[in-house]
Design a protein around this motif. Sequence first.
Motif, PDB file in Angstrom:
ATOM      1  N   LEU A 104       2.188  10.643  -0.157  1.00  0.00           N
ATOM      2  CA  LEU A 104       1.299   9.495  -0.059  1.00  0.00           C
ATOM      3  C   LEU A 104       1.733   8.398  -1.028  1.00  0.00           C
ATOM      4  N   TYR A 153      -3.333   5.778   5.724  1.00  0.00           N
ATOM      5  CA  TYR A 153      -2.187   6.033   4.855  1.00  0.00           C
ATOM      6  C   TYR A 153      -1.808   7.512   4.854  1.00  0.00           C
ATOM      7  N   ALA A 186       1.815   8.962   6.127  1.00  0.00           N
ATOM      8  CA  ALA A 186       2.679   9.717   5.231  1.00  0.00           C
ATOM      9  C   ALA A 186       3.043  11.069   5.833  1.00  0.00           C
ATOM     10  N   PHE A 230       4.638   6.560   0.484  1.00  0.00           N
ATOM     11  CA  PHE A 230       4.152   5.710   1.571  1.00  0.00           C
ATOM     12  C   PHE A 230       3.571   4.418   1.000  1.00  0.00           C
TER      13      PHE A 230
END
Length: 244
Positions: free
Chosen positions: A209, A198, A202, A212
């Motif tokens: 984050l 992740y 991002a 995302f």
Amino acid sequence: MTGHTVRRPAAPRRMRIGLVEDDLSIRQKFARTIGQTDQFELWFESGSVQGALEWMAGCSAADWPEIWLVDLGLPDGSGLTVIREALATHARTHVLVISIFADDDAIIGALHAGAMGFIQKGDGDEALLEHLGNAMEGGAPISPRIAARLLASFKQSVPHGQGAAGYPDDRTEQHPPAADLTSRERAVLDCLSQGYAYEEGAELLQMSLNTFRHHIRGIYGKLGVHSRIDALDEARKRRWLHRS
């Protein structure tokens, strides 16, 4: 009497191991286990992504480790970065993930990055050496608990209305088509399909984050799924991925 030298065959070179793990006690434990064999030797160790990348940049092809043991949760980033760089530098490198616990996203992400096996940190010394031996023989060593996770994920990915062998059964259900994804959701989905963590996705898409993750929740909702593996499986069926 003329003497002569008896030439004995040289001992085979031990296979070199690169270890990337931030827990010093685990690194020391692995070092002791590997050092007790005449088949492997701990060639390099680091507790961070940056340390591993810097060492790789200065390592010659002749000194490259045959096997890398990589933890995914490192203090300065994801072990996926190390895996990708190791394989990009030497494609024949054997990479094994070492982890206390691996969820579905971690397993799929590591597979996409090129890992060939998964080792639980608590498996024990004999199991570690067995896994290393299997890797050098071309196998895909996987700890039993990780194998169980993979099997469970596979079962969950079997389409509704199909039996284990892929044939229709009497539980066939009709689901309405999911709404089209937005361009940003498609970009996020493409990152997931390529195995990015992740944080990496991002950064790549230049978003926070939280944003995302917000897009991921939107993707899951539109596809009617609850995990990365199910989202990717459904997206491939709909041919929504740039890469399959």
